[in-house]
Design an enzyme around this catalytic site. Structure first.
Site, PDB file in Angstrom:
ATOM      1  CG  ASP A  53      -2.030  -0.931   1.157  1.00  0.00           C
ATOM      2  OD1 ASP A  53      -2.071  -1.676   0.152  1.00  0.00           O
ATOM      3  OD2 ASP A  53      -2.856  -0.953   2.083  1.00  0.00           O
ATOM      4  CB  ALA A  54       3.922   2.060   1.901  1.00  0.00           C
ATOM      5  CD  GLU A  55       6.717  -1.103  -2.683  1.00  0.00           C
ATOM      6  OE1 GLU A  55       7.906  -1.382  -2.638  1.00  0.00           O
ATOM      7  OE2 GLU A  55       5.824  -1.964  -2.808  1.00  0.00           O
ATOM      8  CG  ASP A  57      -0.835   5.014  -0.009  1.00  0.00           C
ATOM      9  OD1 ASP A  57      -1.749   4.743  -0.809  1.00  0.00           O
ATOM     10  OD2 ASP A  57      -0.865   4.722   1.201  1.00  0.00           O
ATOM     11  CD  GLU A 131     -24.934 -12.438 -14.300  1.00  0.00           C
ATOM     12  OE1 GLU A 131     -25.249 -11.332 -13.836  1.00  0.00           O
ATOM     13  OE2 GLU A 131     -24.741 -12.640 -15.508  1.00  0.00           O
ATOM     14  CE  LYS A 133     -32.678  -8.200  -7.979  1.00  0.00           C
ATOM     15  NZ  LYS A 133     -32.477  -7.058  -7.115  1.00  0.00           N
ATOM     16  CG  ASP A 135     -29.461  -5.103  -1.516  1.00  0.00           C
ATOM     17  OD1 ASP A 135     -30.035  -4.358  -2.320  1.00  0.00           O
ATOM     18  OD2 ASP A 135     -29.869  -5.308  -0.358  1.00  0.00           O
ATOM     19  NE  ARG A 154     -33.763   0.605 -12.997  1.00  0.00           N
ATOM     20  CZ  ARG A 154     -35.048   0.940 -13.089  1.00  0.00           C
ATOM     21  NH1 ARG A 154     -35.509   1.989 -12.451  1.00  0.00           N
ATOM     22  NH2 ARG A 154     -35.876   0.226 -13.833  1.00  0.00           N
ATOM     23  CD  GLU A 197     -26.979  -3.437  -8.408  1.00  0.00           C
ATOM     24  OE1 GLU A 197     -27.205  -3.286  -9.629  1.00  0.00           O
ATOM     25  OE2 GLU A 197     -27.850  -3.317  -7.536  1.00  0.00           O
ATOM     26  CE1 TYR A 249     -26.650  -5.808 -14.743  1.00  0.00           C
ATOM     27  CE2 TYR A 249     -25.630  -5.816 -12.578  1.00  0.00           C
ATOM     28  CZ  TYR A 249     -26.597  -5.346 -13.446  1.00  0.00           C
ATOM     29  OH  TYR A 249     -27.495  -4.414 -13.014  1.00  0.00           O
ATOM     30  CE  LYS A 337     -35.716  -8.576  -5.185  1.00  0.00           C
ATOM     31  NZ  LYS A 337     -36.685  -7.765  -4.672  1.00  0.00           N
ATOM     32  CB  CYS A 431     -25.700  10.865  31.635  1.00  0.00           C
ATOM     33  SG  CYS A 431     -24.601   9.467  31.363  1.00  0.00           S
ATOM     34  CB  CYS A 434     -22.254  10.312  35.230  1.00  0.00           C
ATOM     35  SG  CYS A 434     -22.860  11.522  34.023  1.00  0.00           S
ATOM     36  CB  CYS A 449     -23.242  11.999  28.903  1.00  0.00           C
ATOM     37  SG  CYS A 449     -22.391  12.343  30.441  1.00  0.00           S
ATOM     38  CB  CYS A 454     -19.772  10.358  32.244  1.00  0.00           C
ATOM     39  SG  CYS A 454     -20.969   9.053  31.981  1.00  0.00           S
TER      40      CYS A 454
END
Ligand code: IVH
Length: 693
Positions: A53-55, A57, A131, A133, A135, A154, A197, A249, A337, A431, A434, A449, A454
């Protein structure tokens, strides 16, 4: 690429980077962009990152710097668009290049059989592509030549909203179509419309809601709403931070470019560089389709994203044409579904709990019921607005919803079942933790609070302090912390380090062994380092990622305490609010006392060796079981290595285990892994495979 190659490549690339920065030429920019695009493809599409990740970034930072210096070199397909930056006044309405249809629904095996029969009246021997579906929400992408030109929602199916700049921030939407395998690729057409999607993975959703809850903002009800909300952000930088993803898709021009089946379309989308959902199966018998639907209904909760069913499509495009469309949906496809995971019960009471930032959260106490395979007696109500909007009253019949390991929620009440004994809920004046007064800041959904002393908050603060991602004190759970507070053995997190065996053993139900274990765990936690400690302190808005960024930049608590607001805000990921919270935290005398206590106890206030090495993603998504004795690491060290690499150190072997690391004298877990055929590494093999010294 093995690890040796990887390291070598990294070194070469670093030299290249340095050389490149000096060179700062247009040609270097092109190479840099190609590298970034390739890295994104490896990471998001192939799930096989080749650099850290560092490389990644570092390359992005370099790219942004060059583009800032040479705005004339910026184009719409640059990976710099992934970080956002465009602020829209409002979204323009755009006409879709072809209508976006919806699907007919099937709710049972019988409904699927009826569909199959209708299909067979028109075509012989149909083949169905099944496939998931997803959400989320449909996104229509338009590519002109190879470059992403437009992304739209859409809308009503005919017109949608132009959210192109936000779509560009979705990491697995290619900004340019890849060439793929040139031999297999059909002739390109000038314009290509891809449909799929957009969605928010469960983990991103969970994190987002924690952040919002802590910041007093309303939480999203589910990942779909969160994805929709994120895509309608006017500032694309916000969208970029939401971790949205995309499964493609459909290609509108599939037949024009010579594709004959849905399977071929999915393969083409992959070649172009899209994420295509891997759970695709082809069946010829509708009973097998039903069995697959049942199988996925069971598996859905272990998927990293929400699905609400499956979609059956006739594979062959010529056959699809024979079946045609009704006015609103194709006759060649149907959505199966899943049955809803909602049940009715009674809301007996509403309890208020105090979080560590003082947010008061109402929780429903329910007549216990079974939902989705577990017994549920409590459900989330989020905040007072939620209760009022849904007109939830104590004593109401309510519908609760639970999916997998998601916290159960009250989704609605059944007012028609009221008998007049139901009571409206009111936030308490004081609260419960406390007894002090509570406030509601303007613009916030949450009540808080604000008493810094507290007891209820303090308990949550300490529970957070010892938790896994913070100081990771093994054996110190909520119950132990509560008991320690009740018996007056601790007042804040700093007091944990003043505990002795004698003090602990004065507590009820605390044996010598547990006392020793707890002391050992506390001792070990002292060396977690600045990043964990900063997260553990529970500074408002400072999550583990921000804590790591602060630690890496300032390296010691002392330096961080002396940092100005400007210094803090100069860090990417640290905004004005967070910077102010950090500053306010260190100015509070109670916090200064706590830090002095921690320092005096020998808690490390600077970067740990692990922090220095930086985190990585070598175990991303893996579930790893360590068993037996290792020569190089003790158990908590190896668990931290796994966790810092993005993996999960799990204690039991199951089919979901990615691999087992077996040390000396490994026993039943090793055996179970052998029986299940799960990969097993010795310590030596593990070291070599992951390049660990
Ligand atoms: S095909 C004409 N495939 O479900 C056929 N739709 O009513 C177009 N969806 O909102 C849809 N996953 O966005 C198709 N694998 C998938 C899908 C999928 C999710 C959504 C779609 C639409 C709804 C269908």
């Amino acid at each position: 690429m093995d690890n040796g190659d990887k390291r070598q490549w990294t070194v070469i690339w670093r030299i290249f980077l340095i050389g490149g920065s000096l060179m700062n030429s247009h040609e270097y920019l092109q190479q840099l962009k190609e590298r970034i695009v390739q890295a994104e493809y490896q990471y998001y599409i192939l799930d096989d990152p080749q650099i850290t990740d560092a490389e990644y970034d570092a390359m992005l930072v370099d790219l942004l710097a060059i583009e800032k210096e040479h705005p004339e070199w910026v184009d719409a397909s640059s990976p710099s668009k992934r970080v956002g930056g465009f602020v829209a006044d409002q979204f323009t309405k755009v006409a879709h290049y072809g209508p976006m249809l919806s699907l007919d629904n099937a709710f049972s095996a019988d409904d699927l059989r009826v569909f199959d029969r209708r299909v067979r009246e028109v075509v012989a021997n149909p083949e169905y592509v099944v496939e998931l579906k997803i959400d989320g929400l449909t996104l229509a992408l338009t590519y002109d030549g190879p470059a992403l030109q437009r992304g739209a929602t859409r809308g009503d199916g005919v017109n949608g909203e132009d959210i192109t700049e936000n779509v560009r921030t979705i990491r697995d939407v290619p900004l340019k179509l890849r060439d793929g395998d040139a031999d297999a690729a059909p002739a390109p057409v000038s314009r290509v419309d891809v449909r799929g999607e957009g969605y928010m993975p469960k983990e991103s959703f969970r994190r987002l809601n924690i952040e919002r809850g802590e910041g007093g903002q309303p939480v999203f009800a589910n990942p779909r709403n969160a994805a929709a909300g994120s895509l309608r952000q006017q500032d694309s930088r916000i969208t970029a931070q939401r971790g949205l993803r995309y499964f493609a898709y459909q290609i509108l021009q599939a037949q024009e470019i010579g594709l004959k089946t849905q399977e071929e379309t999915l393969a083409q989308l992959s070649r172009w560089g899209f994420s295509v959902n891997p759970y695709v199966k082809v069946f010829t018998d509708i009973e097998d389709v039903t069995a697959y639907c049942t199988e996925m209904a069971d598996k859905r909760h272990s998927l990293p994203y929400d699905i609400d069913g499956l979609v059956l499509k006739l594979n062959n495009y010529a056959q699809q044409q024979e079946l045609g469309f009704t006015s609103k949906s194709p006759r060649w496809a149907i959505a199966y579904k899943f049955p809803a995971e909602q049940v009715e019960t009674t809301l007996l009471d509403i309890e208020i709990t105090v979080g560590r930032t003082g947010v008061l959260t109402p929780t429903a106490v329910l007549r216990e019921v079974a939902v989705a395979g577990t017994m549920v007696a409590r459900a989330a109500l989020h905040n007072l607005d939620y209760i009022r909007t849904k007109d939830i009253r104590i004593g109401d019949h309510v519908i609760i919803h639970k999916a997998g390991d998601i916290i159960p929620e009250v989704v609605k009440t059944l007012p028609e079942k009221r008998n007049g004994t139901e009571r409206e809920f009111h936030m308490p004046d004081v609260c419960p933790g406390c007894g002090e007064g509570i406030t509601r800041l303007s613009g916030e959904a949450a009540h808080r609070c604000i008493n810094p002393q507290c007891a209820g908050q303090q308990r949550e603060v300490i529970i957070h302090f010892v938790s896994r991602d913070a100081m990771n004190v093994d054996g110190a759970g909520a119950a132990t912390v509560t008991q320690l507070l009740q018996e007056g053995l601790i007042g804040d997190a700093g007091d944990l380090y003043t505990l002795t065996e004698e003090k602990l053993m004065s507590m009820e139900r605390m044996g010598k062994r547990s006392a020793q274990n707890l002391l050992e765990a506390l001792e070990e936690s002292k060396g977690r380092g600045l990043a964990c400690l900063l997260f553990a302190l529970g500074i408002r808005n400072v999550g583990s990622k921000a804590a790591r960024a602060l630690a890496t930049r300032f390296r010691s608590m002392e330096a961080l305490q002396q940092a100005s607001l400007e210094d803090l805000q100069a860090i990417p990921d640290v905004g004005q609010v967070m910077a102010q919270n950090v500053e306010a935290y260190f100015q509070d005398p109670a916090n200064q006392t706590l830090l002095e206590k921690l320092n005096a106890a020998g808690v490390q206030m600077s970067l740990s060796a692990e922090d220095e090495a930086g985190s990585n993603d070598m175990f991303m998504g893996a579930s790893i079981v360590v068993t037996g004795t290792l020569s190089q690491w003790d158990r908590s060290e190896i668990e931290r290595i796994i966790e810092r690499g993005g993996g999960k150190a799990s204690s039991s072997v199951s089919r979901k285990t990615t691999f087992v690391l077996a040390g000396e004298n490994a026993g039943s877990k090793l055996q179970k892994a052998q029986t299940l055929g799960i990969p097993i590494y010795s310590e030596e093999e593990f070291r070599q495979k992951f390049g660990l010294a």
